[in-house]
Motif scaffolding. Structure first.
Motif, PDB file in Angstrom:
ATOM      1  N   ALA A 243      41.385  10.586  -2.968  1.00 43.95           N
ATOM      2  CA  ALA A 243      41.566   9.262  -2.375  1.00 43.95           C
ATOM      3  C   ALA A 243      41.759   8.177  -3.432  1.00 43.95           C
ATOM      4  N   ASP A 244      41.613   8.536  -4.700  1.00 47.35           N
ATOM      5  CA  ASP A 244      41.741   7.565  -5.787  1.00 47.35           C
ATOM      6  C   ASP A 244      42.494   8.228  -6.950  1.00 47.35           C
ATOM      7  N   LEU A 245      43.760   8.553  -6.702  1.00 49.71           N
ATOM      8  CA  LEU A 245      44.551   9.286  -7.695  1.00 49.71           C
ATOM      9  C   LEU A 245      44.937   8.383  -8.864  1.00 49.71           C
ATOM     10  N   PRO A 246      45.003   8.962 -10.064  1.00 51.57           N
ATOM     11  CA  PRO A 246      45.381   8.175 -11.239  1.00 51.57           C
ATOM     12  C   PRO A 246      46.868   7.818 -11.205  1.00 51.57           C
ATOM     13  N   GLU A 247      47.230   6.817 -11.955  1.00 46.48           N
ATOM     14  CA  GLU A 247      48.628   6.404 -12.096  1.00 46.48           C
ATOM     15  C   GLU A 247      49.022   6.488 -13.563  1.00 46.48           C
ATOM     16  N   PRO A 248      50.268   6.799 -13.820  1.00 42.51           N
ATOM     17  CA  PRO A 248      51.256   7.272 -12.845  1.00 42.51           C
ATOM     18  C   PRO A 248      51.011   8.742 -12.502  1.00 42.51           C
ATOM     19  N   ILE A 249      51.424   9.110 -11.315  1.00 36.15           N
ATOM     20  CA  ILE A 249      51.319  10.499 -10.864  1.00 36.15           C
ATOM     21  C   ILE A 249      52.706  10.930 -10.385  1.00 36.15           C
ATOM     22  N   VAL A 250      53.041  12.177 -10.579  1.00 35.65           N
ATOM     23  CA  VAL A 250      54.321  12.714 -10.105  1.00 35.65           C
ATOM     24  C   VAL A 250      54.399  12.458  -8.593  1.00 35.65           C
ATOM     25  N   PRO A 251      55.471  11.806  -8.128  1.00 30.99           N
ATOM     26  CA  PRO A 251      55.542  11.420  -6.706  1.00 30.99           C
ATOM     27  C   PRO A 251      55.346  12.571  -5.725  1.00 30.99           C
ATOM     28  N   TYR A 252      55.954  13.714  -5.963  1.00 31.87           N
ATOM     29  CA  TYR A 252      55.787  14.790  -4.986  1.00 31.87           C
ATOM     30  C   TYR A 252      54.391  15.383  -5.038  1.00 31.87           C
ATOM     31  N   ALA A 253      53.691  15.250  -6.173  1.00 30.70           N
ATOM     32  CA  ALA A 253      52.293  15.692  -6.238  1.00 30.70           C
ATOM     33  C   ALA A 253      51.443  14.803  -5.330  1.00 30.70           C
ATOM     34  N   ARG A 254      51.682  13.493  -5.385  1.00 25.89           N
ATOM     35  CA  ARG A 254      50.962  12.570  -4.493  1.00 25.89           C
ATOM     36  C   ARG A 254      51.240  12.931  -3.033  1.00 25.89           C
ATOM     37  N   VAL A 255      52.508  13.142  -2.688  1.00 22.55           N
ATOM     38  CA  VAL A 255      52.878  13.491  -1.316  1.00 22.55           C
ATOM     39  C   VAL A 255      52.134  14.754  -0.882  1.00 22.55           C
ATOM     40  N   ALA A 256      52.105  15.765  -1.736  1.00 23.20           N
ATOM     41  CA  ALA A 256      51.442  17.028  -1.395  1.00 23.20           C
ATOM     42  C   ALA A 256      49.936  16.833  -1.232  1.00 23.20           C
ATOM     43  N   ILE A 257      49.303  16.116  -2.146  1.00 24.00           N
ATOM     44  CA  ILE A 257      47.850  15.903  -2.072  1.00 24.00           C
ATOM     45  C   ILE A 257      47.489  15.163  -0.788  1.00 24.00           C
ATOM     46  N   GLU A 258      48.228  14.114  -0.479  1.00 24.76           N
ATOM     47  CA  GLU A 258      47.954  13.361   0.753  1.00 24.76           C
ATOM     48  C   GLU A 258      48.191  14.207   1.992  1.00 24.76           C
ATOM     49  N   ALA A 259      49.263  15.009   1.993  1.00 25.05           N
ATOM     50  CA  ALA A 259      49.564  15.872   3.142  1.00 25.05           C
ATOM     51  C   ALA A 259      48.493  16.952   3.315  1.00 25.05           C
ATOM     52  N   ILE A 260      48.024  17.522   2.215  1.00 23.62           N
ATOM     53  CA  ILE A 260      46.954  18.520   2.297  1.00 23.62           C
ATOM     54  C   ILE A 260      45.724  17.892   2.935  1.00 23.62           C
ATOM     55  N   GLY A 261      45.412  16.650   2.552  1.00 28.73           N
ATOM     56  CA  GLY A 261      44.274  15.942   3.141  1.00 28.73           C
ATOM     57  C   GLY A 261      44.403  15.747   4.642  1.00 28.73           C
ATOM     58  N   ARG A 262      45.635  15.662   5.128  1.00 28.56           N
ATOM     59  CA  ARG A 262      45.890  15.519   6.572  1.00 28.56           C
ATOM     60  C   ARG A 262      46.078  16.868   7.265  1.00 28.56           C
ATOM     61  N   GLY A 263      46.031  17.946   6.504  1.00 25.18           N
ATOM     62  CA  GLY A 263      46.216  19.274   7.076  1.00 25.18           C
ATOM     63  C   GLY A 263      47.659  19.632   7.352  1.00 25.18           C
TER      64      GLY A 263
END
Length: 177
Positions: free
Chosen positions: A148-168
């Motif tokens: 919920a508090d990812l560092p910046e900068p982060i690879v955009p698709y990594a952020r998308v995947a992490i957030e999606a995993i959190g939503r199942g």
């Protein structure tokens, strides 16, 4: 109007319709092969996940945080993941302790003609070893980050995947317009 010759009808029926995409390769019938990437979603009991800070001189996303990751070479995806975990961080993972948790089908914006990528994100439920820097020319540090508090900068698709995993959610697409 006359019908086209039978051999023309057969070849037209065999070729699936597709839009004209720059960079299509003739040797694959106009399709572009996809590169397969493997990514490790390693989560501790406290909920923090392992991310690496990429060396600023790497070809892709230098200076950004990213999963432990690599490409399939002459192996299946699980074999590639297990190999990359050992090579990059000294971690030992058994195939039976791994599950696929997310897939990102990616076409990098601005990468005209670049190959599409299938990014497979696997969660290891068990592992041995403590993450260590084994490829200092690629990764400067490993750190445990809260999703919920990812560092910046982060690879955009990594952020998308992490957030999606959190939503199942099991699947995402990026860059396909």
């Amino acid at each position: 109007m006359t019908d086209p010759p039978a051999d023309a009808r057969a070849s037209a029926a065999a070729a699936p319709p597709h839009r004209d995409v720059p960079g299509r390769r003739a040797e694959y019938g106009g399709a572009r092969p996809n590169i397969v990437g493997v990514h490790l979603y390693l989560r501790r009991a406290d909920g923090r996940i392992l991310l690496g800070l990429r060396h600023p001189d790497v070809a892709y996303a230098g200076g950004s945080y990213h999963f432990l990751a690599g490409h399939c070479e002459d192996e299946g995806a699980l074999g590639a993941l297990i190999r990359e975990a050992e090579e990059e961080a000294g971690l030992t993972i058994a195939a039976e302790d791994v599950e696929l948790v997310h897939t990102v089908h990616l076409l990098h914006p601005g990468a005209a003609g670049g190959p599409p990528r299938i990014q497979l994100v696997f969660r290891a439920h068990a592992w041995s070893g403590v993450p260590e820097i084994r490829e200092p020319d690629k990764c400067l540090e490993w750190s445990w980050q809260h999703p919920a508090d990812l560092p910046e900068p982060i690879v955009p698709y990594a952020r998308v995947a992490i957030e999606a995993i959190g939503r199942g959610e099991a699947y995402s697409e990026m860059g396909w317009g």
